[in-house]
Write a protein that holds these residues in place. Sequence first.
Motif, PDB file in Angstrom:
ATOM      1  N   UNK A   1      86.657  58.355  14.458  1.00  0.00           N
ATOM      2  CA  UNK A   1      85.685  59.356  14.871  1.00  0.00           C
ATOM      3  C   UNK A   1      86.139  59.969  16.195  1.00  0.00           C
ATOM      4  N   UNK A   2      85.968  61.276  16.296  1.00  0.00           N
ATOM      5  CA  UNK A   2      86.288  61.971  17.542  1.00  0.00           C
ATOM      6  C   UNK A   2      84.992  62.355  18.252  1.00  0.00           C
ATOM      7  N   UNK A   3      84.975  62.179  19.545  1.00  0.00           N
ATOM      8  CA  UNK A   3      83.779  62.433  20.335  1.00  0.00           C
ATOM      9  C   UNK A   3      84.088  63.445  21.421  1.00  0.00           C
ATOM     10  N   UNK A   4      83.212  64.424  21.564  1.00  0.00           N
ATOM     11  CA  UNK A   4      83.387  65.468  22.572  1.00  0.00           C
ATOM     12  C   UNK A   4      82.118  65.566  23.403  1.00  0.00           C
ATOM     13  N   UNK A   5      82.228  65.205  24.675  1.00  0.00           N
ATOM     14  CA  UNK A   5      81.072  65.236  25.575  1.00  0.00           C
ATOM     15  C   UNK A   5      81.076  66.526  26.392  1.00  0.00           C
ATOM     16  N   UNK A   6      79.885  67.000  26.692  1.00  0.00           N
ATOM     17  CA  UNK A   6      79.745  68.195  27.520  1.00  0.00           C
ATOM     18  C   UNK A   6      78.403  68.164  28.232  1.00  0.00           C
ATOM     19  N   UNK A   7      78.225  69.094  29.183  1.00  0.00           N
ATOM     20  CA  UNK A   7      76.934  69.235  29.835  1.00  0.00           C
ATOM     21  C   UNK A   7      76.859  68.736  31.262  1.00  0.00           C
ATOM     22  N   UNK A   8      77.934  68.165  31.754  1.00  0.00           N
ATOM     23  CA  UNK A   8      77.915  67.701  33.134  1.00  0.00           C
ATOM     24  C   UNK A   8      77.900  68.855  34.116  1.00  0.00           C
ATOM     25  N   UNK A  86      69.388  61.068  40.828  1.00  0.00           N
ATOM     26  CA  UNK A  86      69.583  60.534  42.168  1.00  0.00           C
ATOM     27  C   UNK A  86      71.072  60.595  42.519  1.00  0.00           C
ATOM     28  N   UNK A  87      71.405  60.627  43.794  1.00  0.00           N
ATOM     29  CA  UNK A  87      72.822  60.633  44.175  1.00  0.00           C
ATOM     30  C   UNK A  87      73.595  59.466  43.565  1.00  0.00           C
ATOM     31  N   UNK A  88      72.938  58.334  43.390  1.00  0.00           N
ATOM     32  CA  UNK A  88      73.628  57.176  42.809  1.00  0.00           C
ATOM     33  C   UNK A  88      73.895  57.333  41.324  1.00  0.00           C
ATOM     34  N   UNK A  89      73.402  58.387  40.710  1.00  0.00           N
ATOM     35  CA  UNK A  89      73.729  58.686  39.313  1.00  0.00           C
ATOM     36  C   UNK A  89      75.059  59.421  39.201  1.00  0.00           C
ATOM     37  N   UNK A  90      75.629  59.807  40.325  1.00  0.00           N
ATOM     38  CA  UNK A  90      76.909  60.510  40.317  1.00  0.00           C
ATOM     39  C   UNK A  90      77.994  59.639  39.699  1.00  0.00           C
ATOM     40  N   UNK A  91      78.644  60.184  38.674  1.00  0.00           N
ATOM     41  CA  UNK A  91      79.656  59.418  37.937  1.00  0.00           C
ATOM     42  C   UNK A  91      80.272  60.316  36.866  1.00  0.00           C
ATOM     43  N   UNK A  92      81.322  59.815  36.270  1.00  0.00           N
ATOM     44  CA  UNK A  92      81.830  60.409  35.040  1.00  0.00           C
ATOM     45  C   UNK A  92      81.100  59.724  33.894  1.00  0.00           C
ATOM     46  N   UNK A 114      85.375  62.050  29.385  1.00  0.00           N
ATOM     47  CA  UNK A 114      84.218  62.020  30.257  1.00  0.00           C
ATOM     48  C   UNK A 114      83.778  63.399  30.707  1.00  0.00           C
ATOM     49  N   UNK A 115      82.546  63.467  31.170  1.00  0.00           N
ATOM     50  CA  UNK A 115      82.028  64.683  31.776  1.00  0.00           C
ATOM     51  C   UNK A 115      81.430  64.313  33.129  1.00  0.00           C
ATOM     52  N   UNK A 116      81.799  65.072  34.159  1.00  0.00           N
ATOM     53  CA  UNK A 116      81.407  64.727  35.520  1.00  0.00           C
ATOM     54  C   UNK A 116      79.973  65.161  35.797  1.00  0.00           C
ATOM     55  N   UNK A 117      79.208  64.234  36.352  1.00  0.00           N
ATOM     56  CA  UNK A 117      77.865  64.531  36.842  1.00  0.00           C
ATOM     57  C   UNK A 117      77.845  64.234  38.336  1.00  0.00           C
ATOM     58  N   UNK A 118      77.494  65.221  39.124  1.00  0.00           N
ATOM     59  CA  UNK A 118      77.434  65.058  40.571  1.00  0.00           C
ATOM     60  C   UNK A 118      76.040  65.433  41.050  1.00  0.00           C
TER      61      UNK A 118
END
Length: 121
Positions: A1-8, A86-92, A114-118
């Motif tokens: 299966x191939x997975x494509x994430x988006x929305x960060x 929250x700032x602590x949610x910042x992650x890939x 991954x998709x980056x969320x800052x």
Amino acid sequence: VQLQASGGGLVQAGGSLRLSCAASGRSTNTYIMGWFRQAPGKEREFVAAIARSGGSTWYADSVKGRFTISSDNAKNRVYLQMNGLKPEDTAVYYCAADLSFYGGIWKGQNWGQGTQVTVSS
């Protein structure tokens, strides 16, 4: 299966983002999918999971009440609605498929990019 994430993206504290994961390659209705995240200098950690047959959901304590995982089986997509960021949610954030829970630990078999969320304070 191939997975494509988006929305960060970049959002202020208290804001919202919706991540999307598109699955392709085989039937996506019979296994558990979910999200993990990895912050700089930290190990990858479980965020949320959903059983696409039946709809049971699981969440990390750190996101309960703020994040909601859902799936659209017809579109082979899994979503992560993130509110009250929250700032602590910042992650890939990584989409994963074929999750399993054993020995108190969630693990994924298949991974998307991954998709980056800052989250700024």
